[in-house]
Design a protein around this motif. Structure first.
Motif, PDB file in Angstrom:
ATOM      1  N   LEU A 473       7.392  -2.490  -0.880  1.00  0.00           N
ATOM      2  CA  LEU A 473       7.285  -1.350  -1.792  1.00  0.00           C
ATOM      3  C   LEU A 473       6.583  -1.763  -3.097  1.00  0.00           C
ATOM      4  CD1 LEU A 473      10.750   0.212  -1.098  1.00  0.00           C
ATOM      5  CD2 LEU A 473       8.562   1.369  -0.787  1.00  0.00           C
ATOM      6  N   THR A 474       6.842  -2.988  -3.537  1.00  0.00           N
ATOM      7  CA  THR A 474       6.142  -3.470  -4.735  1.00  0.00           C
ATOM      8  C   THR A 474       4.649  -3.536  -4.452  1.00  0.00           C
ATOM      9  OG1 THR A 474       8.049  -4.824  -5.281  1.00  0.00           O
ATOM     10  CG2 THR A 474       6.009  -5.328  -6.439  1.00  0.00           C
ATOM     11  N   LYS A 475       4.325  -4.052  -3.281  1.00  0.00           N
ATOM     12  CA  LYS A 475       2.927  -4.145  -2.851  1.00  0.00           C
ATOM     13  C   LYS A 475       2.278  -2.765  -2.883  1.00  0.00           C
ATOM     14  CE  LYS A 475       0.866  -5.946   1.041  1.00  0.00           C
ATOM     15  NZ  LYS A 475       0.951  -5.896   2.485  1.00  0.00           N
ATOM     16  N   ILE A 476       2.975  -1.779  -2.299  1.00  0.00           N
ATOM     17  CA  ILE A 476       2.419  -0.429  -2.244  1.00  0.00           C
ATOM     18  C   ILE A 476       2.241   0.132  -3.646  1.00  0.00           C
ATOM     19  CG2 ILE A 476       2.828   1.941  -1.470  1.00  0.00           C
ATOM     20  CD1 ILE A 476       4.285   0.801   0.952  1.00  0.00           C
ATOM     21  N   SER A 477       3.204  -0.154  -4.516  1.00  0.00           N
ATOM     22  CA  SER A 477       3.119   0.388  -5.871  1.00  0.00           C
ATOM     23  C   SER A 477       2.039  -0.295  -6.692  1.00  0.00           C
ATOM     24  CB  SER A 477       4.463   0.269  -6.584  1.00  0.00           C
ATOM     25  OG  SER A 477       4.673  -1.065  -6.988  1.00  0.00           O
ATOM     26  N   GLU A 478       1.570  -1.443  -6.225  1.00  0.00           N
ATOM     27  CA  GLU A 478       0.478  -2.106  -6.931  1.00  0.00           C
ATOM     28  C   GLU A 478      -0.859  -1.796  -6.277  1.00  0.00           C
ATOM     29  OE1 GLU A 478       0.857  -3.372  -9.695  1.00  0.00           O
ATOM     30  OE2 GLU A 478       2.880  -4.171  -9.882  1.00  0.00           O
ATOM     31  N   GLY A 479      -0.869  -0.907  -5.313  1.00  0.00           N
ATOM     32  CA  GLY A 479      -2.117  -0.514  -4.673  1.00  0.00           C
ATOM     33  C   GLY A 479      -2.582  -1.474  -3.597  1.00  0.00           C
ATOM     34  N   GLU A 522       2.942  11.445   0.224  1.00  0.00           N
ATOM     35  CA  GLU A 522       2.867  10.808  -1.093  1.00  0.00           C
ATOM     36  C   GLU A 522       2.755   9.286  -0.934  1.00  0.00           C
ATOM     37  OE1 GLU A 522       5.890  12.172  -3.719  1.00  0.00           O
ATOM     38  OE2 GLU A 522       5.458  10.636  -5.217  1.00  0.00           O
ATOM     39  N   VAL A 523       3.503   8.750   0.022  1.00  0.00           N
ATOM     40  CA  VAL A 523       3.438   7.303   0.244  1.00  0.00           C
ATOM     41  C   VAL A 523       2.040   6.921   0.734  1.00  0.00           C
ATOM     42  CG1 VAL A 523       4.441   5.348   1.454  1.00  0.00           C
ATOM     43  CG2 VAL A 523       5.891   7.262   0.828  1.00  0.00           C
ATOM     44  N   GLU A 524       1.521   7.741   1.642  1.00  0.00           N
ATOM     45  CA  GLU A 524       0.197   7.419   2.185  1.00  0.00           C
ATOM     46  C   GLU A 524      -0.886   7.503   1.120  1.00  0.00           C
ATOM     47  OE1 GLU A 524      -0.273   9.697   5.771  1.00  0.00           O
ATOM     48  OE2 GLU A 524       0.406   7.938   6.919  1.00  0.00           O
ATOM     49  N   ALA A 525      -0.687   8.374   0.138  1.00  0.00           N
ATOM     50  CA  ALA A 525      -1.670   8.465  -0.959  1.00  0.00           C
ATOM     51  C   ALA A 525      -1.776   7.117  -1.662  1.00  0.00           C
ATOM     52  CB  ALA A 525      -1.256   9.552  -1.935  1.00  0.00           C
ATOM     53  N   HIS A 526      -0.645   6.438  -1.818  1.00  0.00           N
ATOM     54  CA  HIS A 526      -0.651   5.119  -2.457  1.00  0.00           C
ATOM     55  C   HIS A 526      -1.456   4.135  -1.630  1.00  0.00           C
ATOM     56  CE1 HIS A 526       2.827   6.791  -4.574  1.00  0.00           C
ATOM     57  NE2 HIS A 526       2.773   5.786  -5.416  1.00  0.00           N
ATOM     58  N   ILE A 527      -1.322   4.283  -0.305  1.00  0.00           N
ATOM     59  CA  ILE A 527      -1.944   3.299   0.577  1.00  0.00           C
ATOM     60  C   ILE A 527      -3.413   3.608   0.800  1.00  0.00           C
ATOM     61  CG2 ILE A 527      -1.931   2.405   2.945  1.00  0.00           C
ATOM     62  CD1 ILE A 527       1.095   2.792   2.921  1.00  0.00           C
ATOM     63  N   ASN A 528      -3.711   4.860   1.156  1.00  0.00           N
ATOM     64  CA  ASN A 528      -5.072   5.186   1.549  1.00  0.00           C
ATOM     65  C   ASN A 528      -5.989   5.503   0.372  1.00  0.00           C
ATOM     66  OD1 ASN A 528      -4.305   4.860   4.215  1.00  0.00           O
ATOM     67  ND2 ASN A 528      -3.672   7.000   4.418  1.00  0.00           N
ATOM     68  N   GLN A 529      -5.450   6.255  -0.598  1.00  0.00           N
ATOM     69  CA  GLN A 529      -6.295   6.584  -1.752  1.00  0.00           C
ATOM     70  C   GLN A 529      -6.046   5.693  -2.956  1.00  0.00           C
ATOM     71  OE1 GLN A 529      -4.710  10.156  -0.711  1.00  0.00           O
ATOM     72  NE2 GLN A 529      -6.101   9.651   0.968  1.00  0.00           N
ATOM     73  N   LYS A 530      -5.114   4.766  -2.829  1.00  0.00           N
ATOM     74  CA  LYS A 530      -4.733   3.885  -3.935  1.00  0.00           C
ATOM     75  C   LYS A 530      -4.401   4.719  -5.182  1.00  0.00           C
ATOM     76  CE  LYS A 530      -6.673  -0.237  -2.122  1.00  0.00           C
ATOM     77  NZ  LYS A 530      -5.759  -0.284  -0.953  1.00  0.00           N
TER      78      LYS A 530
END
Lengths: 547, 159, 640
Positions: A473-479, A522-530
């Motif tokens: 989750l930290t990784k995802i929150s850092e893009g 919303e989670v995928e937005a973090h991953i795919n669109q950073k």
């Protein structure tokens, strides 16, 4: 001019007259005179307020309580309770109807509008917690007296069973059944333990009960001990609650001095003593078997179950462990009867529940209402709406391991069965209400961090799973998130439930699972669109330094 | 333990007081450690040795219990310990901004002690005062409804 | 009894049996990591989870008791996925670099479990946080990078050995294995028994010698007996290509149940003495290599010349067979005395007492397993005959009391409930006084306490403990230089009878009992001019060596070079303890079998064979049946 302290208005509209309003009025006259209150309380009549459904009704000021329908034989009780003792006679209260403005939707709601009914918090904030005399004046220790002198232990257990009371610590196990297991267990020594290790984030109801009404716990524990044949009790209270500890120590001392605790209570054969045992900063010690390990002077690592504490608990003897709020319901139930308790809530969820209201709302705090209230009602009536008109996005019920419910489930009644049907956990009653300002990734990260920090470390899925989930989750929150990370999070939350040794691990993945089923976009937005749609996550592109 | 200095003697005295308060019962290990932690601010190793010997409990057991419970410190802390709540309700109430301000003001990261020995900064789990979040504890004082601009004044109260 | 069905097979088991044990009875294989048959179940690794009909989640079979009618499945799709998940978690937690690990390729239970599930790589990356390696201990290396936090070592150190050095600090993902209050292993209270190494499933705890020497699949395992002391622990000797790889405790051995101390496990790994590989004869003042025939001729001549003027000396590491043969040979030549290489009199004293009392009143090792009161004095049993101390120490958490009588620092100091500091020279008198107190003959506690400068309350507590216990044991460490051995031994026997306590004396070396039973004098005086010495592979103290060096002539059977061989007239090479078979009689009268694990060099024979060769050339027939000899003396402990 002599001022009156209270005003009683009896309805006199045609519908009420037909149903005997005059007799009610006359009865009031008689009762007020009998209680010597005629000089202090004014009695008058009121005409139609368009409430045919509750005729004849009575309004009492200054509280503006509406009672109805009232029969002549109810008047004595109403006068004694409300006008003499100063307590609202809840059993006679009329269902309220307010149809205007933002809560006009309530018109659709069939049945009663849930108003606060304080049972476990009846005295908290009203009496001086350091005064046993005030406790006694407010019917304190009458339930214990009744149990010890008029009931057998089995009758006490039956009363609790019939009340349908369920554990209020989070698990919701039928209390009467648990008492039955301990009572029938073989053992030369039995224990009663009050679980006052309240550490669930967002929960402080037990603290208020302990700080505000410590004797209620002592009385209820003693009733429980009588029912299951225990001679020793412990209150395991979290180390951080020092004020509550002081008040409890004081209360125990007072109770002993007056013979409500210790040897030969109420002059009967029954003896029971209570020790306070403080925790030292471990959420896991709220789990029954970890709590027991802690009292035994060890690390709070949950034991394998079965066997359960009801047969093999403290020092391997039959032990009853109940949450503070659960116990706080015991004396009222014994005093007023199971049927009275059942009148609150609904068949699957009798009684009241304490909810803490937290988050992005105007008024935070704590309410005690009958089971079955909805989230929308809580927000609009008690929390006085979202802060600055923000939109409700989600609420987490039941503490950090509770379900995350999206806004579209805000009309589900909050009771054990309705919640279970909707796939939501009730938990401890904490309600964390979040608006669009909350990012689900950030929230999930904070929640998992709690379990990572509080995990006892005994079993692999919880110890390592929470650690890995936090890092992902930290990784995802850092893009830096990837699709594989989503899959890994899904696995972790699934297996945490299936494989963990205790409730901490089993439920740690629940919020994660809910986030991924209700807010996956919303989670995928973090991953795919950073991108962090809520604008909360740092998305810095680097991982922070680790310990 | 070998008793060499006045500090050693004080340690033994504190340990004995705590053990005697609970009648040297093995199962009262946690309250005994709590008493020492309250008296000394932490539980020094020589004290653990002495308690282990008086209670007839293996040192490894004592150490594993003392390090499991996070209210216990096994190393000396700064003069004042700040515990900042990092649980969800305080976080949602705006905890992160306050914590960033706190870290910046103190110049220490969580778990650390300032160079002058004045402050130890820690994060902690829910303290049970959630309705007034964000919340932090400085020693035994609780501060609620925190905003970043309140931090300097609060810190200034402590020597 | 309860019936359980596992994967379609039904069995009835005792109440309280775990699902895992029921499965084992049905020969259903459920993988485990934190579980170990000798340790209490932990339930932490979650690899053993099974599907139980009616249960909400997967259940741990190692801790779940069987309930009647239970239906269990152990090999479903869900379970296999679950196992893969938990293994992937474990691999991601610390740094498991298999290619560089000593136990990789067969000896690592973690790796084996992963292969069994068809895993070939880490599904989730670890965080690469480096953990420390603790190499401070002389025998054991602890690499935290490989630890899976199964706690087998902690449980073994506590439940099996009773030392409780190991524990866990912190909690959650910060949990770490730790010794005492956080000390390096080499500075801690660790006694180096190596039980933790034996139970560790990975390469976290390893010993310094067996690394890379061979894996379970490469080695041969021989069950034999440790010769380190009179306890006679059963051991598994692992060898490869005729080299010693590792020694482990034999879990199936009835004496020690798998326990072993550093004397048995690690000391034999270090052998620096020079090996004797050929017979030698002193020629022109110097030892020169010779053939067996030549050496035997020279020895035979010397013995014949010294008829009536020779002493037979045997090491107590020699089998009863060889001891009997030596005695036979010595008697044929009117030996003056039959001695052993022991250094203290107590063993003979114990034997003489037994004969005069005509009673074999000592207990057996089983008596140590469930006693609730242990009274110990004499040698420090935590240093000598250590495994016996494990049995006592591990009962302490169950409430057993350990009382020691000693005026020296001892390894029991941190464990004993009561320490009575009685001076060694007063021990015999004290034991008699204690006996009188117990049997009621004397009642003056205060006077007796004062006589020995003891605390009256402690003396009272000792009495209470002995009198109120359900089963008490007196552990007399008899390998001790008492000035008055007979008195102490006699007092001990009386005390045990008065206190109704089982008496266990440690005696001395591995076959001290065998030697005494065969009539050897023990540590007696050298009387003759010629010594016929069977030294075997014993490493003698300087003191003992000097004692025997006084004799002018020596014929020596030895495995290793020593001052006694250097100055001998004839030296015969014999097998060391790993290379020969034989029987020994341990401290509590068990007849134990040694089995050879290694092959000796061509010219090296067993002690037995070598003595036979000498006897044969001297025309002495071996007509001593050692088994029959055992009946001749009354042994202090029943020999069986």
């Amino acid at each position: 001019m002599k001022t009156k302290r209270s005003m009683v208005l009896v309805s006199n509209d045609p519908a009420s007259q037909k149903k005997g309003a005059s007799e009610v009025y006359n009865q009031f006259s008689k009762e007020l005179a009998a209680f010597n209150l005629s000089d202090e309380i004014s009695l008058t009549m009121v005409s139609d307020i368009h409430r045919d459904d509750i005729a004849p009704f009575v309004i009492v000021y200054p509280e503006a309580v509406i009672y109805g329908p009232v029969k002549p034989e109810d008047v004595h009780h109403l006068v004694e309770e409300h006008l003499y003792k100063g307590r609202i006679a809840v059993d006679l209260k009329a269902p309220t109807k307010q149809l205007t403005g933002p809560i006009s939707w309530i018109a659709d709601r069939k049945g009663t509008l849930p108003a606060e009914q304080r049972i476990v918090l009846e005295r908290a904030g009203v009496i001086d917690p350091d005064s046993i005399e005030e406790y006694v004046i407010h019917d304190g220790y009458t339930a214990l007296g009744k149990a010890l002198t008029e009931m057998t232990p089995q009758q006490v257990i039956n009363e609790i069973k019939e009340s349908n009371l369920r554990g209020r610590g989070g698990a919701g196990f039928p209390t009467g059944s648990k008492w039955g297991f301990v009572a029938s267990a073989q053992g030369d020594q039995k224990y009663v333990i009050c679980n006052a290790d309240e550490s669930e984030p967002g929960t402080f109801k037990d603290r208020l009960i302990l700080e505000g009404d410590p004797h209620s716990i002592i009385e209820s524990m003693t009733i429980a001990a009588y029912a299951v044949d225990a001679s020793e009790g412990y209150i395991y209270i979290r180390g951080e609650y020092s004020l509550a500890q002081t008040r409890l120590v004081n209360a125990i001392q007072q109770a002993k001095e007056l013979g409500f605790l210790g040897e030969n209570i109420f002059g009967t054969d029954f003896s029971f003593d209570i020790q306070i045992h403080a925790g030292a900063g471990a959420y896991i010690c709220g789990e029954e078997t970890a709590l027991i390990e802690s009292i035994e002077g060890k690390r709070g690592e949950p034991r394998p179950r079965p066997p359960y504490p009801t047969t093999n608990g403290l020092w391997n003897k039959p032990t009853l462990v109940n949450n503070v709020e659960t116990l706080a319901n015991i004396a009222p139930i014994i005093r007023n009867g199971a049927a009275w308790f059942n009148a609150y809530g609904n068949p699957s969820s009798a009684g009241t529940k304490v909810y803490t209201i937290l988050g992005d709302v105007n008024v935070t705090g704590l309410i005690e209402v009958p089971m079955g209230i909805t989230l929308r009602e809580v927000i609009s009536i008690y929390a006085k709406g979202m802060k600055n008109g923000a939109k409700l996005k989600l609420a987490q019920t039941g503490g950090s391991s509770g379900s995350i419910i999206p806004a579209d489930l805000q009309d589900v009644p909050m009771d054990y069965d309705s919640f279970a049907k909707a796939g939501v956990t009730m938990g401890s009653g904490a309600l964390l209400i979040c608006s669009d300002k909350t990012c689900v990734v950030d929230l999930a990260k904070v929640l998992i961090n709690f379990f990572r920090f509080e995990s006892c470390g005994k079993c692999n899925p919880c110890r390592i799973g929470n650690q890995r989930a936090y890092q992902i989750l930290t990784k995802i929150s850092e893009g830096l998130g990837t699709e594989k990370d989503l899959a890994d999070l899904g696995d972790i939350s699934k297996w945490l439930y299936e494989m963990s040794n205790c409730g901490l691990g089993q439920t740690a993945g629940a919020p994660l699972k809910d986030v991924m089923s209700h807010f996956v976009n919303e989670v995928e937005a973090h991953i795919n669109q950073k991108e962090c749609p809520a604008g909360v996550c740092k998305m810095s592109g680097t991982m922070p330094a680790q310990k | 333990m070998t008793v060499n200095t006045k500090q050693d003697r004080d340690f033994i005295k504190t340990a004995d007081e705590a053990v005697d308060m609970y009648h040297a019962k093995k199962e009262e290990l946690i309250p005994i450690l709590m008493k020492v932690n309250q008296d000394l601010g932490y539980i020094p190793k020589p004290v653990m040795e002495h308690i282990s010997s008086r209670l007839q409990v293996p040192q490894s057991h004592l150490y594993s219990v003392a390090t499991f419970y996070h209210m216990f410190f096994t190393e000396q802390t700064g003069r004042h310990v700040i515990k900042f709540c990092e649980s969800a309700p305080c976080h949602v109430a705006g905890g992160r901004e306050v914590f960033d301000a706190l870290q910046e003001d103190l110049g220490i990261s969580p778990g650390g002690t300032s160079d002058d020995g004045k402050w130890t900064l820690m994060t902690t789990s829910c303290l049970g005062v959630c309705a007034v979040g964000p919340v932090m504890m400085v020693d035994d004082d609780i501060y609620g409804n925190l905003t970043p601009d309140q931090i300097p004044d609060i810190l200034a109260k402590y020597e | 009894m309860a019936k359980i069905t596992i994967d379609g097979k039904t069995i009835e088991v005792e109440n309280g049996t775990t699902v895992l044990n029921a499965a084992r009875q049905l020969e259903v294989d459920i993988p485990t990591l934190c579980d170990h048959p000798e340790l209490t179940p932990y339930g932490g690794c979650r690899l053993c989870l099974v599907e139980v009909e009616g249960a909400r989640t997967l259940q741990p079979s190692c801790t779940l008791p069987v309930s009647d009618g239970m239906v269990v499945k152990t090999e479903t799709e869900k379970i296999r996925e679950a196992r893969k998940f938990v293994l992937s978690m474990i691999f991601s937690e610390r740094n498991h670099f298999c290619p560089y690990c000593q136990v990789s390729g067969g000896d690592c239970e973690l790796q084996n479990s992963a292969y069994a599930e068809g895993m070939t790589h880490w599904p989730i990356q670890p965080n690469w946080h480096p953990y420390s390696v603790d190499a401070s201990h002389p025998f054991i290396i602890l690499d935290h990078n490989r630890c899976i936090l199964c706690r087998r070592c902690v449980r073994a150190c506590g439940e099996l050995v009773g030392n409780f050095t190991l524990g866990f600090e912190e909690r959650g993902a910060d949990s770490t294995l730790v010794a005492d209050l956080g000390l390096p292993l080499g500075e801690s209270s660790c006694i180096g028994c190596g039980t933790c190494v034996q139970v560790c499933p990975t390469g976290t705890l390893i010993d310094r010698w067996s690394a890379y020497q061979g894996k379970e699949t490469d080695v041969e395992t021989t069950k034999t007996i440790c010769l380190g002391c009179s306890v006679g622990c059963g051991i598994d000797v692992l060898t490869r290509d005729n080299r010693l790889v590792r020694i482990e405790g034999d879990w199936t051995a009835t004496i020690n149940h798998g326990l072993l101390c550093d004397v048995g496990r690690f000391l034999p790994m270090v052998e620096e003495r020079e090996r004797i590989l050929t017979p030698m004869v002193k020629t022109d003042g110097k030892l020169k290599a010779a053939t067996w025939d030549d050496a035997l001729k020279v020895a035979a001549e010397m013995i014949s010349k010294h008829k009536g003027n020779l002493d037979g000396v045997t090491s107590t590491r020699v089998s009863v067979e060889a001891m009997a043969q030596l005695r036979n040979l010595c008697e044929a030549f009117d030996a003056k005395s039959l001695l052993t290489t022991e250094d203290c009199q107590a063993v003979s004293a114990i034997y003489h007492q037994a004969s005069s009392d005509q009673s074999a009143l000592e207990g057996k090792v089983e008596d140590l397993l469930d006693a609730d009161c242990y009274l110990t004095f004499g040698e420090d049993i935590t240093k000598d005959h250590q495994v016996l101390s494990f049995f006592a120490k591990r009962r302490i958490p169950e409430g057993a009391q350990v009382i020691q009588i000693t005026d020296k620092v001892s390894g029991f100091d941190n464990f004993a409930t009561i320490t009575l500091k009685v001076k060694e020279k007063s021990l015999a008198d004290f034991l008699i006084d204690l006996k009188d107190l117990i049997s009621g003959k004397s009642g003056d506690m205060a006077l007796i306490a004062e006589k020995y400068s003891l605390d009256k309350d402690e003396l009272q507590s000792t009495l209470d403990a002995l009198q109120s216990s359900e089963k008490s044991v007196i552990l007399f460490g008899s390998r001790f230089d008492f000035s008055n051995s007979d008195a102490v031994v006699s007092a001990t026997r009386s005390l045990s009878q008065a206190a109704n306590a089982k008496l266990i004396t440690t005696k001395g070396n591995i076959n001290s009992v065998g030697a005494a039973a065969l009539g050897y004098e023990g540590a007696g005086k050298v009387q003759a001019d010629l010594l016929l010495m069977v030294l075997a592979d014993e490493d003698l103290t300087q003191c003992i060596e000097q004692k025997f060096e006084k004799a002018p002539k020596r014929v020596v059977f030895s495995s290793y070079v020593s001052p006694l061989t250097a100055g001998a007239d004839v030296v015969f090479p014999v097998e060391n303890w790993l290379e020969q078979d034989g029987h020994i009689i341990n401290f509590d009268g068990h007849i134990l079998e040694q089995h050879a694990a290694l092959e000796s060099a061509p010219e090296v024979y067993s002690n037995s064979n070598a003595i036979e060769k000498l006897a044969s050339i001297l025309n002495v027939k071996n007509n001593t049946d050692w088994k029959k000899e055992l009946d001749k003396f009354t042994s202090p402990v029943k020999i069986a």
